[in-house]
Design an enzyme around this catalytic site. Structure first.
Site, PDB file in Angstrom:
ATOM      1  N   GLY A  32      15.037  16.909   0.685  1.00 48.17           N
ATOM      2  CA  GLY A  32      15.862  15.861   0.077  1.00 48.17           C
ATOM      3  C   GLY A  32      16.583  16.376  -1.159  1.00 48.17           C
ATOM      4  O   GLY A  32      16.548  17.571  -1.472  1.00 48.17           O
ATOM      5  N   ASP A  53       8.884  17.805   5.431  1.00 48.51           N
ATOM      6  CA  ASP A  53       9.959  16.810   5.454  1.00 48.51           C
ATOM      7  C   ASP A  53      10.199  16.397   6.904  1.00 48.51           C
ATOM      8  O   ASP A  53      10.195  17.254   7.793  1.00 48.51           O
ATOM      9  CB  ASP A  53      11.244  17.421   4.840  1.00 48.51           C
ATOM     10  CG  ASP A  53      12.217  16.362   4.360  1.00 48.51           C
ATOM     11  OD1 ASP A  53      12.618  15.516   5.178  1.00 48.51           O
ATOM     12  OD2 ASP A  53      12.569  16.381   3.166  1.00 48.51           O
ATOM     13  N   TYR A 167      10.348  -1.050  -1.735  1.00 51.37           N
ATOM     14  CA  TYR A 167      10.367   0.170  -2.546  1.00 51.37           C
ATOM     15  C   TYR A 167       9.514  -0.013  -3.799  1.00 51.37           C
ATOM     16  O   TYR A 167       8.619   0.796  -4.081  1.00 51.37           O
ATOM     17  CB  TYR A 167      11.817   0.488  -2.924  1.00 51.37           C
ATOM     18  CG  TYR A 167      12.026   1.836  -3.567  1.00 51.37           C
ATOM     19  CD1 TYR A 167      11.803   3.012  -2.857  1.00 51.37           C
ATOM     20  CD2 TYR A 167      12.492   1.936  -4.873  1.00 51.37           C
ATOM     21  CE1 TYR A 167      12.022   4.257  -3.447  1.00 51.37           C
ATOM     22  CE2 TYR A 167      12.718   3.174  -5.463  1.00 51.37           C
ATOM     23  CZ  TYR A 167      12.479   4.327  -4.743  1.00 51.37           C
ATOM     24  OH  TYR A 167      12.699   5.557  -5.327  1.00 51.37           O
TER      25      TYR A 167
END
Ligand code: UDP
Length: 337
Positions: A32, A53, A167
């Site tokens: 990322g 990942d 989140y």
């Protein structure tokens, strides 16, 4: 590919004598935006890096220069699934998670899993190998804060059932798991509460795009600049090299064990001013157009970084103008290539 070696060397310089040479480091979310900067820095610093990942929002191209390095290993896997990693392991940076508000709408379950089940999987690896665990949490744990600048001691004002709940609450749960492993198993842990961070490699496409890359892309293409609400909401933006330096100091500082620490720039700006600044810096004729403010969009966000200054001896160094100019150069290059 955009060359970041000069910026990696600057991070190294800022770190002084601190070194990760010969250390074995696992980075979840290593393909990322922030994760790949971390991989690049640590490989350049002489560490052995395992990048985990699932490429859900990370990109293979972010690590393509590393895959042939003997000290680099890539495991393509979802961190919320069981994972066995051979040791030794000195540090684990748990950085895997989608982070764009547009993604909250489309992938709430993946986000919850990465920061709950994924944290557990990574914590178990850390426990097995007696590794130091660093979690990239977020300013979102404060929700729409009533105290600004916000210190770590503020408990948060979060809507658990709102669109950002997946989140905010996942990260809060992640933090609670980490402190549980610290208290129950004496694991070395640190929590970084990251405030809005930008720089080369941040995604600008579709649902992945955050405000800075979106505004720059709009400015460079002459498309309208999409300000949400009246643009009076504020953010405080940290340039990637400052963020990576803060995270590395956090990892290496014993006094940070068991602590949550804000890592962010204290320069606060409204979104409307940001739009105007981006348009001016890119010499664009883009017109500003206003769209509805997304639900629960925090009205103000600015960190209190007293703790980071004291414990980590860290302060951000890159001004918004400098960072935006570098971003503009990067995006121009990306578009040409
Ligand atoms: N924003 C905006 N226009 C855009 C994208 C974002 O005005 O095209 C605003 C958004 O509403 C928020 C701020 O910019 O107030 C930062 O948004 P971002 O998605 O980067 O991250 P957030 O800080 O909300 O997590």
């Amino acid at each position: 590919m955009y060359d970041i070696t000069g910026e990696l060397d600057q991070i190294k310089k800022n770190l002084g004598t601190l070194s990760f040479e010969d250390q074995h480091v696992i980075i979840t979310g290593g393909a990322g935006f922030l994760g790949s900067w971390m991989c690049d820095f640590l490989i350049r610093d002489g560490a052995h890096v395992t990048c985990v990942d699932n490429l859900s929002s990370g990109l293979k191209c972010n690590i393509e220069d590393l895959v042939n390095n003997d000290r680099f290993r890539f495991i393509q896997q979802d961190i919320s699934l069981p994972l066995h990693v051979n040791g030794p392991v000195d540090y684990i940076f748990h950085m895997a998670s989608r982070a764009s508000p547009f993604e909250f709408e489309h992938f709430p379950i993946e986000i919850l899993k990465a920061n709950t089940l994924g944290v557990l999987v990574a914590l178990e690896i850390a426990k097995k190998h007696h590794a130091t665990f660093i979690y990239t949490s977020t300013s979102e744990v404060y929700g729409n804060p009533e105290v600004v600048p916000t210190p770590e001691s503020y408990y948060g004002y979060v809507n658990s059932v709102g669109p950002r709940g997946c989140y905010d609450e996942a990260k809060r749960c992640g933090e609670a798991y980490i402190l549980a492993y610290h208290r129950q198993y004496n694991l070395n842990v640190r929590i970084a509460r990251i405030f809005n961070t930008y720089g080369p490699r941040i995604r600008m496409d579709g649902i992945y795009g955050r405000v800075i890359p979106r505004f720059i892309d709009q400015a460079l293409t002459g498309a309208p600049t999409t300000v949400f609400g009246d643009g009076s909401q504020t953010r405080s933006f940290t340039y990637v090299t400052d963020q990576i330096e803060g995270l590395l100091r956090l990892a290496a500082t014993d006094a940070a064990n068991g602590e949550a620490i804000n890592i962010g720039n204290t320069y606060e700006i409204t979104v409307l001013e940001l739009a105007q600044k981006v348009i001016a810096l890119s010499g664009s004729k883009s017109q500003i157009s206003f769209y509805p403010l997304p639900k629960d969009d925090p009205l103000r966000r600015k960190p209190d970084i007293t703790k980071a200054k004291k414990i980590l001896e860290w302060t951000p160094k890159v001004s918004l103008e400098t960072g935006l100019s570098r971003m503009i150069e990067w995006i121009k290059k990306e578009k040409i290539e």
